[in-house]
Structure formats: structure tokens, C-alpha cells
Design a protein around this motif. Structure first.
Motif, PDB file in Angstrom:
ATOM      1  N   ILE A   1       5.989   1.923   5.739  1.00  0.00           N
ATOM      2  CA  ILE A   1       7.194   1.103   5.678  1.00  0.00           C
ATOM      3  C   ILE A   1       7.849   1.299   7.148  1.00  0.00           C
ATOM      4  N   GLY A   2       8.079   2.443   7.777  1.00  0.00           N
ATOM      5  CA  GLY A   2       8.457   2.436   8.909  1.00  0.00           C
ATOM      6  C   GLY A   2       7.983   1.958  10.078  1.00  0.00           C
ATOM      7  N   VAL A   3       6.347   1.992  10.068  1.00  0.00           N
ATOM      8  CA  VAL A   3       5.640   1.068  10.961  1.00  0.00           C
ATOM      9  C   VAL A   3       5.950  -0.214  10.802  1.00  0.00           C
ATOM     10  N   ALA A   4       6.015  -0.815   9.641  1.00  0.00           N
ATOM     11  CA  ALA A   4       6.092  -2.186   9.386  1.00  0.00           C
ATOM     12  C   ALA A   4       7.512  -2.631   9.698  1.00  0.00           C
ATOM     13  N   ALA A   5       8.658  -1.877   9.880  1.00  0.00           N
ATOM     14  CA  ALA A   5       9.857  -2.016  10.198  1.00  0.00           C
ATOM     15  C   ALA A   5       9.900  -2.029  11.834  1.00  0.00           C
ATOM     16  N   GLY A   6       9.247  -1.125  12.269  1.00  0.00           N
ATOM     17  CA  GLY A   6       9.134  -0.911  13.747  1.00  0.00           C
ATOM     18  C   GLY A   6       8.561  -2.290  14.681  1.00  0.00           C
ATOM     19  N   ILE A   7       7.590  -2.922  13.478  1.00  0.00           N
ATOM     20  CA  ILE A   7       6.926  -4.101  14.165  1.00  0.00           C
ATOM     21  C   ILE A   7       7.868  -5.410  14.017  1.00  0.00           C
TER      22      ILE A   7
ATOM     23  N   GLN B   1      13.916   8.018  -3.801  1.00  0.00           N
ATOM     24  CA  GLN B   1      12.568   8.644  -3.175  1.00  0.00           C
ATOM     25  C   GLN B   1      12.655   9.390  -1.945  1.00  0.00           C
ATOM     26  N   TRP B   2      13.297  10.632  -1.873  1.00  0.00           N
ATOM     27  CA  TRP B   2      13.889  11.047  -0.795  1.00  0.00           C
ATOM     28  C   TRP B   2      12.926  11.384   0.170  1.00  0.00           C
ATOM     29  N   ARG B   3      11.462  11.986   0.025  1.00  0.00           N
ATOM     30  CA  ARG B   3      10.502  12.281   0.851  1.00  0.00           C
ATOM     31  C   ARG B   3       9.823  11.073   1.389  1.00  0.00           C
ATOM     32  N   ALA B   4       9.810   9.993   0.552  1.00  0.00           N
ATOM     33  CA  ALA B   4       9.294   8.674   1.421  1.00  0.00           C
ATOM     34  C   ALA B   4      10.439   8.226   2.274  1.00  0.00           C
ATOM     35  N   LEU B   5      11.492   8.120   1.649  1.00  0.00           N
ATOM     36  CA  LEU B   5      12.752   7.814   2.563  1.00  0.00           C
ATOM     37  C   LEU B   5      12.744   8.550   3.885  1.00  0.00           C
ATOM     38  N   ARG B   6      12.787   9.823   4.018  1.00  0.00           N
ATOM     39  CA  ARG B   6      12.466  10.622   5.397  1.00  0.00           C
ATOM     40  C   ARG B   6      11.464  10.128   6.220  1.00  0.00           C
ATOM     41  N   TYR B   7      10.162  10.093   5.616  1.00  0.00           N
ATOM     42  CA  TYR B   7       9.008   9.614   6.319  1.00  0.00           C
ATOM     43  C   TYR B   7       9.336   8.149   7.068  1.00  0.00           C
ATOM     44  N   ALA B   8       9.848   7.363   6.059  1.00  0.00           N
ATOM     45  CA  ALA B   8      10.061   5.759   6.705  1.00  0.00           C
ATOM     46  C   ALA B   8      11.062   5.859   7.858  1.00  0.00           C
ATOM     47  N   ALA B   9      12.193   6.524   7.444  1.00  0.00           N
ATOM     48  CA  ALA B   9      13.190   6.639   8.588  1.00  0.00           C
ATOM     49  C   ALA B   9      12.717   7.202   9.767  1.00  0.00           C
ATOM     50  N   ALA B  10      12.151   8.449   9.787  1.00  0.00           N
ATOM     51  CA  ALA B  10      11.641   9.134  10.770  1.00  0.00           C
ATOM     52  C   ALA B  10      10.711   8.407  11.706  1.00  0.00           C
ATOM     53  N   THR B  11       9.992   7.765  10.966  1.00  0.00           N
ATOM     54  CA  THR B  11       8.792   6.840  11.518  1.00  0.00           C
ATOM     55  C   THR B  11       9.307   5.606  12.144  1.00  0.00           C
TER      56      THR B  11
ATOM     57  N   TYR C   1       0.991  -1.211   0.059  1.00  0.00           N
ATOM     58  CA  TYR C   1      -0.045  -0.173  -0.054  1.00  0.00           C
ATOM     59  C   TYR C   1       0.894   1.226  -0.111  1.00  0.00           C
ATOM     60  N   ASP C   2       1.789   1.277   0.968  1.00  0.00           N
ATOM     61  CA  ASP C   2       2.715   2.464   0.968  1.00  0.00           C
ATOM     62  C   ASP C   2       3.418   2.743  -0.112  1.00  0.00           C
ATOM     63  N   VAL C   3       3.815   1.664  -1.083  1.00  0.00           N
ATOM     64  CA  VAL C   3       4.783   1.923  -2.220  1.00  0.00           C
ATOM     65  C   VAL C   3       4.022   2.105  -3.631  1.00  0.00           C
ATOM     66  N   LEU C   4       2.704   1.240  -3.618  1.00  0.00           N
ATOM     67  CA  LEU C   4       2.040   1.216  -4.826  1.00  0.00           C
ATOM     68  C   LEU C   4       0.864   2.035  -5.131  1.00  0.00           C
ATOM     69  N   ASP C   5       0.304   2.704  -3.930  1.00  0.00           N
ATOM     70  CA  ASP C   5      -0.776   3.468  -3.983  1.00  0.00           C
ATOM     71  C   ASP C   5       0.095   4.973  -3.854  1.00  0.00           C
ATOM     72  N   ARG C   6       0.411   5.501  -4.845  1.00  0.00           N
ATOM     73  CA  ARG C   6       1.176   6.708  -4.597  1.00  0.00           C
ATOM     74  C   ARG C   6       0.254   8.055  -4.633  1.00  0.00           C
ATOM     75  N   LYS C   7      -1.000   7.842  -4.525  1.00  0.00           N
ATOM     76  CA  LYS C   7      -1.866   8.932  -4.155  1.00  0.00           C
ATOM     77  C   LYS C   7      -1.965   9.335  -2.608  1.00  0.00           C
ATOM     78  N   HIS C   8      -1.428   8.530  -1.974  1.00  0.00           N
ATOM     79  CA  HIS C   8      -1.859   8.687  -0.338  1.00  0.00           C
ATOM     80  C   HIS C   8      -0.699   9.574   0.097  1.00  0.00           C
ATOM     81  N   ALA C   9      -1.161  10.532   0.988  1.00  0.00           N
ATOM     82  CA  ALA C   9       0.049  11.460   1.834  1.00  0.00           C
ATOM     83  C   ALA C   9       0.927  10.513   2.747  1.00  0.00           C
ATOM     84  N   GLY C  10       2.078  10.873   3.050  1.00  0.00           N
ATOM     85  CA  GLY C  10       2.901  10.436   3.834  1.00  0.00           C
ATOM     86  C   GLY C  10       3.400   9.145   3.225  1.00  0.00           C
TER      87      GLY C  10
END
Length: 413
Positions: free
Chosen positions: A181-187, A203-213, A167-176
Motif C-alpha cells: 500500500i505504501g509503495v502504491a501510494a508512493g507511485i 491494523q496497527w502493524r500494517a499501518l506502520r509498514y504502509a506509513a513507513a514505506t 494483494y496487500d490487504v486480502l492475502d493475509r499470509k504474506h509478511a510485511g
């Protein structure tokens, strides 16, 4: 729709040319869907033999973090010796399961996993003419795939995590994009490989969000279970043997293969093989991404993670469901029957689960003959074969484009 934007029309005309649409009209598809659903419902209970063992450990983690967080990694159930092996954040996620009565918790686990499987297939197939009845058939078939039925039997979360990442990768319309990916890795740490995917695809913005999450999940763990978090992140995270014996046949990773051939666990040979796999696999993922083959790119990255993890249990290989779709799409859309044959062979292979055909447990894997090593490492071999086929298709696609447009560099964008 297919990964290739030009393939929609080919899918439609190809299906009509072969008469598939006419043969499988709505009525017959629903008959097939009902039969497939009944077959899955009858066979699954026969094939299950774990009765939610992992879900019971998840519930233990959720209960322990509420009552005594410092004992998170030492607590044990009376009849199950398995420890809680995930980060403290995961224990917080499992609290609702700990609060539910066992039958309801197991039922919710199975229902949510089947819903996740539906989403995985939706994001994999992405065809505008896909009927609901066809989806029911696809879900029923995939319920019999060995990694899926083991996930359901154990009460595992693999399908849920796979759906989150897709969902995070293929649904490119959703915000954030990147947050899930960050949540999944946290689990469960294994989805961290997709952070590397975001990096190599720039994909720098998504990378920042994933790392921060992900970092946020670590901090949350320290807030609610400081001593357990310190224990996990400074000691337990480096102890792969705590998860289980690496030689066990269910460990379908490079490390498992090497150990079964007599090499030391996580030794020098494994490190070299992991480095080569990561470099080659992420390079191919980037190439596929540049060609617009998002599903194939993601599945190649997932296969890299499965091969390179010290322990990749068979039920971790649910990623071979979208991989099967990506592999079928390597066949030209004008040959739908060949696509169907490739998909049938792939999913039939994983329904059979060939690694189960050889002696296992109680260290019998060390005595495998060369002939037993082949089925014993079946998922590893299948993953390598699929990635190789996708790589060959990618190169031939690039060659065709360069022949057609010799004065331009094909980017696939």
C-alpha cells in the motif's frame, strides 16, 4: 471463497440446485472462454483511441529523471502537452519503460495490466471450484469494461495499483502487510486512502509498514531528484488543475459533478461533501471489516477515494470490478441466478460507460441539461448505489444475527 465463511456450502448446493454446474461443464466453459477471448481481441483495438498517451508521459518521466531530474515537471513531449504529474519516486519506477523500445514498452504495459486484472479477479472471486476457463471468460468480459479498456489504451497503471493493494490487504499470509500500500501510494497518491482504511480497522502493524514505506518513497525521491521533489511536495501536489480540467466529463468525482453544476472547483460545498463521505464511508468500511466482509470493506474505501479526489478520471474506476463482485455477493448464495443477473447488469453498465453518451470536452459540460447530468455522472451514481446496497445488506445481516443470538453482540470475527 465468499466473504462469508459459511457461504461455500451454499454456493455449491445452490449451483447444483439450479443445474449451473451441469450446464457449464469444462468443455462448454472452454468454448465460451475461446469465444469471449476472440470477442475481446476483436473489439478492443476498435475501442482504443489513445495509443498509450499516458505511458509516453511515464517514459518521459523515467528518461528525464535519468538525464535531468530538475526538469521532471517542466519536460514535455513534442506532440503531447501533458506534464508528468506523479511523485518523483514514480519516475524512478518508470525508468525500465523508458529504456525499452516503444512497441515493447507498450506491449509490456498491456500484458502486465492483463496479468493484474487476472489477480484482481482471483482475489475478488476466491472460490475453490473456480475453473481456469471461467477465469478466462471473466477476464475477457472485464477487458471490455470502460475503465479497463481506457487503462489499457492510455497505458495507465490503475490495474497494477489495484492488484497491489488487493494483494496487500486480502492475502493475509504474506509478511510485511502494508508495504505494498505504501509503495502504491508512493507511485500515485490516490492509494493513500487505504492508509486511512488500515487506521480505522486498527491494523496497527500494517499501518506502520504502509506509513513507513510511503515516507521511504518520498525520501528516495529527494535523494535522486531533490529540486523536483521540493517542487512537487511544496507546490505541485496542491494544484489539482494541473492534472486536467475538473469539469471534463471523464472526471467522475464529487468535485467534477459540482463544477459541472456551476460550483467552484474544490470549494466549500465540495469540502463539506468530502468530509461527510469520508466519515460515513470509513465508518461503513470498519463495520464491514468487523463482519468479516473484507472485499466489500475494501471496495467501499476505494469508492470513498474515488468520490473525494479532486480528479478521478474514468480509468481510475477499475475498482468497480471487485465492487461488482462484492455487490453480487449481497445476494444470498442460495439464489445464484439472481447473483448472476446483478453481476451482468453491473458489468454491462460499465461496459457501456454512460457518461460517454453526452456532449463533452471544450466546456460543453457546463451546458448539460438535468437529463444529461444523469448519464454524465454515471460512475458517481453507480458508486453511491453500490455502497448503499452494501450498507443495507450489512444492517440486515446485523439484525438477523441479533435476532438469532440476542444475548451476544455480533462481531463477525
Amino acid at each position: 471463497m465468499t466473504d462469508d465463511p459459511s457461504a461455500q456450502q451454499h454456493d455449491r448446493t445452490g449451483a447444483e440446485r439450479w443445474g449451473i454446474v451441469a450446464l457449464l461443464d469444462a468443455r462448454w466453459m472452454w468454448v465460451l472462454a475461446v469465444l469471449a477471448g476472440i470477442t475481446a481481441a476483436v473489439l478492443l483495438p476498435v475501442l482504443w483511441d489513445h495509443t498509450g498517451a499516458d505511458l509516453k508521459v511515464y517514459r518521459l518521466g523515467g528518461d528525464t529523471i535519468l538525464t535531468d531530474p530538475s526538469a521532471l515537471y517542466s519536460a514535455r513531449l513534442p506532440r503531447i502537452s501533458l506534464p508528468f504529474t506523479y511523485p518523483p519516486f514514480a519516475a524512478l519506477v518508470f525508468v525500465p519503460f523508458a529504456l525499452l523500445p516503444w512497441p515493447l514498452a507498450y506491449g509490456v504495459s498491456i500484458a502486465s495490466s492483463i496479468a493484474a486484472l487476472w489477480l484482481i479477479l482471483r482475489y475478488s472471486l476466491r472460490h475453490p471450484r473456480l475453473r481456469t476457463a471461467a477465469m478466462v471468460v471473466a477476464v475477457a468480459v472485464c477487458l471490455l469494461v470502460e475503465p479497463v479498456r481506457e487503462t489499457l489504451s492510455y497505458g495507465q497503471i490503475n490495474l497494477f495499483l489495484c492488484a497491489l493493494v488487493m494483494y496487500d490487504v486480502l492475502d493475509r499470509k504474506h509478511a510485511g502487510r502494508g508495504v505494498w500500500i505504501g509503495v502504491a501510494a508512493g507511485i500515485k497518491l490516490t492509494p493513500l486512502v487505504f492508509v486511512a482504511w488500515l487506521l480505522v480497522t486498527r491494523q496497527w502493524r500494517a499501518l506502520r509498514y504502509a506509513a513507513a514505506t510511503f515516507c521511504g518513497t518520498v525520501l528516495i525521491g529527494f535523494v535522486f531528484a531533490p529540486s523536483a521533489s521540493w517542487e512537487y511536495w511544496t507546490r505541485l501536489v496542491f494544484n489539482a488543475g494541473r492534472i486536467g480540467p475538473p469539469a471534463f466529463a471523464g472526471n467522475q468525482s464529487w468535485n467534477g459533478l459540482l463544477v459541472r453544476f456551476g460550483a467552484p472547483s474544490s470549494g466549500a460545498v465540495w469540502m463539506v461533501l468530502v468530509l461527510a463521505t469520508v466519515v460515513a464511508g470509513l465508518w461503513l468500511s470498519r463495520r464491514l471489516y468487523d463482519q468479516g466482509q473484507m472485499l466489500a470493506s475494501l471496495c467501499v474505501c476505494a469508492t470513498v477515494g474515488l468520490l473525494c479526489a479532486p480528479i478521478s478520471w474514468d480509468h481510475h474506476w477499475v475498482w468497480m470490478i471487485p465492487m461488482g463482485v462484492a455487490l453480487a455477493k449481497t445476494v444470498p448464495a442460495r439464489r445464484p441466478l439472481v447473483r448472476l443477473a446483478v453481476a451482468a447488469a453491473w458489468f454491462g453498465y460499465f461496459i457501456a460507460g454512460p457518461f460517454r453518451w453526452v456532449p463533452q470536452a471544450f466546456d460543453r459540460e457546463y451546458d448539460w441539461t438535468l437529463g444529461q447530468q444523469l448519464p454524465g455522472n454515471a460512475y458517481i451514481l453507480a458508486g453511491i448505489a453500490a455502497v448503499t446496497m452494501i450498507a443495507i445488506t450489512s444492517m440486515t445481516r446485523r439484525a438477523r444475527q441479533q435476532t438469532k443470538y440476542p444475548s451476544t453482540q455480533y462481531s463477525g470475527q
